[in-house]
Design a protein around this motif. Structure first.
Motif, PDB file in Angstrom:
ATOM      1  N   TRP A  38      40.978  35.559  47.820  1.00  0.00           N
ATOM      2  CA  TRP A  38      41.455  34.299  48.384  1.00  0.00           C
ATOM      3  C   TRP A  38      40.449  33.204  48.082  1.00  0.00           C
ATOM      4  O   TRP A  38      39.275  33.459  47.823  1.00  0.00           O
ATOM      5  N   LEU A  39      40.920  31.985  48.092  1.00  0.00           N
ATOM      6  CA  LEU A  39      40.086  30.804  47.947  1.00  0.00           C
ATOM      7  C   LEU A  39      40.514  29.802  49.010  1.00  0.00           C
ATOM      8  O   LEU A  39      41.712  29.616  49.237  1.00  0.00           O
ATOM      9  N   PRO A  40      39.560  29.140  49.647  1.00  0.00           N
ATOM     10  CA  PRO A  40      39.931  28.159  50.667  1.00  0.00           C
ATOM     11  C   PRO A  40      40.525  26.892  50.043  1.00  0.00           C
ATOM     12  O   PRO A  40      40.148  26.499  48.945  1.00  0.00           O
ATOM     13  N   ILE A  41      41.469  26.313  50.746  1.00  0.00           N
ATOM     14  CA  ILE A  41      42.037  25.022  50.355  1.00  0.00           C
ATOM     15  C   ILE A  41      41.647  24.034  51.432  1.00  0.00           C
ATOM     16  O   ILE A  41      41.918  24.246  52.611  1.00  0.00           O
ATOM     17  N   LEU A  81      41.496  32.699  40.835  1.00  0.00           N
ATOM     18  CA  LEU A  81      41.894  33.930  41.519  1.00  0.00           C
ATOM     19  C   LEU A  81      42.262  35.013  40.516  1.00  0.00           C
ATOM     20  O   LEU A  81      41.845  36.160  40.657  1.00  0.00           O
ATOM     21  N   TYR A  82      43.051  34.651  39.519  1.00  0.00           N
ATOM     22  CA  TYR A  82      43.452  35.637  38.515  1.00  0.00           C
ATOM     23  C   TYR A  82      42.274  36.085  37.657  1.00  0.00           C
ATOM     24  O   TYR A  82      42.301  37.173  37.086  1.00  0.00           O
ATOM     25  N   ALA A  83      41.232  35.263  37.576  1.00  0.00           N
ATOM     26  CA  ALA A  83      40.024  35.630  36.832  1.00  0.00           C
ATOM     27  C   ALA A  83      39.067  36.442  37.701  1.00  0.00           C
ATOM     28  O   ALA A  83      37.998  36.837  37.250  1.00  0.00           O
ATOM     29  N   GLY A  84      39.433  36.681  38.970  1.00  0.00           N
ATOM     30  CA  GLY A  84      38.598  37.480  39.865  1.00  0.00           C
ATOM     31  C   GLY A  84      37.448  36.716  40.483  1.00  0.00           C
ATOM     32  O   GLY A  84      36.464  37.314  40.910  1.00  0.00           O
ATOM     33  N   LYS A 117      36.615  38.195  47.946  1.00  0.00           N
ATOM     34  CA  LYS A 117      37.264  39.502  48.062  1.00  0.00           C
ATOM     35  C   LYS A 117      37.619  39.792  49.518  1.00  0.00           C
ATOM     36  O   LYS A 117      36.848  39.511  50.414  1.00  0.00           O
ATOM     37  N   VAL A 118      38.795  40.323  49.738  1.00  0.00           N
ATOM     38  CA  VAL A 118      39.241  40.735  51.068  1.00  0.00           C
ATOM     39  C   VAL A 118      38.846  42.193  51.244  1.00  0.00           C
ATOM     40  O   VAL A 118      39.183  43.038  50.415  1.00  0.00           O
TER      41      VAL A 118
END
Length: 70
Positions: free
Chosen positions: A17-20, A53-56, A60-61
């Motif tokens: 996840w990434l914060p918005i 996100l797709y690049a990792g 990490k959850v």
């Protein structure tokens, strides 16, 4: 995140996840007057973050052991 996704299968659970920072609103054109998501605007606005996100490169959850249903 763990509690929200507890009833999901392992392949349905988010792994990164990434914060918005900015909330979705009508003012920034990410919501319609009926409060529906304008996915094309959201994807265009956050394309770089989605690519990360797709690049990792997201956060990490970590799920507790024993709570998986592989």
């Amino acid at each position: 995140m763990v509690r929200v996704s507890a009833d999901l299968k392992s392949y349905e659970r988010p792994t990164m996840w990434l914060p918005i920072v900015h909330p979705f609103s009508q003012d920034n054109q990410m919501l319609t007057p009926k409060m529906s998501l304008r996915r094309n605007v959201i994807v265009a606005t956050y394309k770089d973050k989605i690519d990360e996100l797709y690049a990792g490169k997201g956060h990490k959850v970590n799920y507790p052991r024993g709570n998986r249903d592989d």
